[in-house]
Design a protein around this motif. Structure first.
Motif, short mmCIF file in Angstrom:
data_model
loop_
_atom_site.label_atom_id
_atom_site.label_comp_id
_atom_site.label_asym_id
_atom_site.label_seq_id
_atom_site.Cartn_x
_atom_site.Cartn_y
_atom_site.Cartn_z
N ALA A 23 8.65 -9.89 6.87
CA ALA A 23 7.82 -8.97 6.08
C ALA A 23 8.64 -7.91 5.35
CB ALA A 23 6.73 -8.33 6.94
N THR A 24 9.92 -8.21 5.11
CA THR A 24 10.73 -7.33 4.27
C THR A 24 11.41 -8.23 3.23
OG1 THR A 24 12.70 -7.42 5.70
CG2 THR A 24 11.08 -5.70 6.16
N SER A 25 12.57 -7.83 2.76
CA SER A 25 13.32 -8.64 1.80
C SER A 25 14.77 -8.17 1.86
CB SER A 25 12.77 -8.46 0.38
OG SER A 25 13.09 -7.17 -0.13
N SER A 26 15.58 -8.70 0.96
CA SER A 26 16.98 -8.27 0.89
C SER A 26 17.10 -6.78 0.59
CB SER A 26 17.72 -9.08 -0.17
OG SER A 26 17.08 -8.96 -1.43
N LYS A 27 16.06 -6.16 0.06
CA LYS A 27 16.09 -4.72 -0.21
C LYS A 27 16.26 -3.91 1.06
CE LYS A 27 13.10 -5.03 -4.30
NZ LYS A 27 11.79 -4.65 -4.88
N VAL A 45 20.38 -12.10 1.21
CA VAL A 45 19.55 -13.28 1.00
C VAL A 45 18.08 -12.92 1.18
CG1 VAL A 45 19.07 -15.63 1.81
CG2 VAL A 45 21.42 -14.72 1.93
N ASP A 46 17.25 -13.32 0.22
CA ASP A 46 15.80 -13.30 0.44
C ASP A 46 15.44 -14.59 1.18
OD1 ASP A 46 15.13 -10.90 -0.78
OD2 ASP A 46 14.79 -11.79 -2.73
N LEU A 47 15.01 -14.46 2.42
CA LEU A 47 14.65 -15.64 3.20
C LEU A 47 13.42 -16.32 2.59
CD1 LEU A 47 15.28 -14.19 6.76
CD2 LEU A 47 16.59 -16.01 5.62
N SER A 156 10.82 11.20 8.23
CA SER A 156 11.29 10.38 7.10
C SER A 156 10.13 9.63 6.45
CB SER A 156 12.35 9.39 7.59
OG SER A 156 13.33 10.03 8.38
N PRO A 157 9.11 10.36 5.98
CA PRO A 157 7.94 9.66 5.44
C PRO A 157 8.24 8.84 4.19
CG PRO A 157 7.82 12.01 4.97
CD PRO A 157 8.95 11.83 5.93
N GLN A 158 9.19 9.31 3.37
CA GLN A 158 9.50 8.56 2.16
C GLN A 158 10.14 7.21 2.50
OE1 GLN A 158 8.44 10.13 -0.53
NE2 GLN A 158 8.93 8.50 -1.99
N THR A 159 11.00 7.21 3.50
CA THR A 159 11.63 5.96 3.93
C THR A 159 10.61 5.01 4.52
OG1 THR A 159 13.72 7.09 4.34
CG2 THR A 159 13.40 4.98 5.45
N VAL A 160 9.70 5.54 5.31
CA VAL A 160 8.65 4.70 5.89
C VAL A 160 7.78 4.09 4.80
CG1 VAL A 160 6.61 4.69 7.38
CG2 VAL A 160 8.66 5.95 8.08
N GLU A 161 7.48 4.86 3.76
CA GLU A 161 6.68 4.33 2.66
C GLU A 161 7.43 3.24 1.90
OE1 GLU A 161 3.38 4.78 1.90
OE2 GLU A 161 3.58 5.60 3.93
N TRP A 162 8.74 3.40 1.78
CA TRP A 162 9.57 2.36 1.15
C TRP A 162 9.46 1.04 1.92
CZ3 TRP A 162 14.74 1.12 3.30
CH2 TRP A 162 15.43 0.17 2.54
N VAL A 163 9.54 1.13 3.24
CA VAL A 163 9.41 -0.08 4.06
C VAL A 163 7.99 -0.62 3.99
CG1 VAL A 163 9.61 -1.02 6.38
CG2 VAL A 163 11.31 0.62 5.56
N ARG A 164 7.01 0.27 3.98
CA ARG A 164 5.62 -0.18 3.85
C ARG A 164 5.44 -1.00 2.56
NH1 ARG A 164 1.10 2.15 6.08
NH2 ARG A 164 2.21 4.12 6.34
N GLY A 165 6.08 -0.56 1.50
CA GLY A 165 5.99 -1.29 0.23
C GLY A 165 6.54 -2.70 0.35
N MET A 166 7.63 -2.86 1.13
CA MET A 166 8.17 -4.20 1.33
C MET A 166 7.19 -5.08 2.11
SD MET A 166 12.26 -3.97 1.99
CE MET A 166 12.35 -2.39 2.82
#
Length: 254
Positions: A23-27, A45-47, A156-166
């Motif tokens: 549920a993430t990506s190479s990002k 790698v994007d799996l 770190s709410p901004q970082t959590v939102e970044w991961v939520r977007g992935m």
């Protein structure tokens, strides 16, 4: 069909290949890319079924994911590399290391399991059913709660939102395929067959892949060492500097 790759660093530098969590990506590896690229050719790698990579046909398994990764790397001329996997990416990495012992120069397994016991398998099946019925949006809050310590999430709410977007950007079918594989995971017999020098990374506060399980993985792999970071499941995000430096030191020491 090939997988999407992101490449940074010099073409003539030793290659470090990074495989991300479900549920993430190479990002997900953004915190490690710039530091590692000073000395290594970093390949993210994007799996299958994640990021920009298509889902594999049929009923995919760890072997087919492993072969897809190795084929994609061979397509750009990389036939020997240090392999780093986090969570689901580490499960795929174990299979790659066993199937391609002459290709994997070193192996890093982070925040992962080698076996899914029946009660945990049932939880994964519940998640699969939930995504089939309502998509990944309903899984995001619970997933983030498992992936980060409460103190990190609060600070770190901004970082959590970044991961939520992935998470929300992952195709439902890609999640279902990977989650189904996790629900049937049993790599215990693979571990003694891994010949590459291995670094195992545990998160001290990881509830999804607890430190004792990572210690058992390290014990089962010949020539493996273990370190524990002050983080939960996504240790490369919660402890990005320590995680990246551990990879660099390990790769340079091979």
């Amino acid at each position: 069909m090939t997988l999407a790759l992101q490449i940074e660093g010099r073409d003539d530098a030793p290659a470090v290949v990074l495989l991300h969590a479900i549920a993430t990506s190479s990002k997900l590896w953004a915190p490690q890319v710039a530091p590692l690229a000073t000395d290594f050719r970093v390949v993210r790698v994007d799996l299958p079924g994640h990021g920009a990579s298509p889902l594999l046909p049929g009923s995919p398994d760890y072997e087919s994911y492993a072969d897809a990764v190795v084929s994609a790397l061979a397509g750009i001329g990389i036939d020997r590399f240090v392999l780093v996997g986090l969570s689901f990416g580490a499960m795929v990495a174990m299979q790659i290391a066993v199937r391609n012992p002459d290709t994997v120069a070193g192996l890093v397994l982070a925040c992962c399991a080698a076996y899914t016991p029946p009660p945990v398998a049932a939880m994964w099946q519940d998640r699969v059913d939930g995504v089939k019925q309502g998509g990944l949006a309903g899984q995001a809050a619970g997933t983030l709660g498992r992936w980060f310590t409460p103190s990190f999430a609060e600070a770190s709410p901004q970082t959590v939102e970044w991961v939520r977007g992935m998470i929300l950007g992952t195709p439902d079918e890609g999640f279902v395929a990977a989650a189904t594989m996790i629900s049937t995971l049993d790599h215990r017999e693979l571990l003694p067959r891994i010949t590459a020098r291995t670094l195992v990374i545990a998160g001290e506060h990881d509830q999804a892949a607890q430190p004792a399980g990572l210690a058992a993985i390290a014990d089962a792999i010949p020539n493996a060492s273990l370190i524990t970071l002050n983080a939960a499941h996504l240790a490369n995000v919660e402890a990005p500097v320590a995680f990246g430096e551990a990879i660099a030191a390990f790769a340079k020491g091979l």
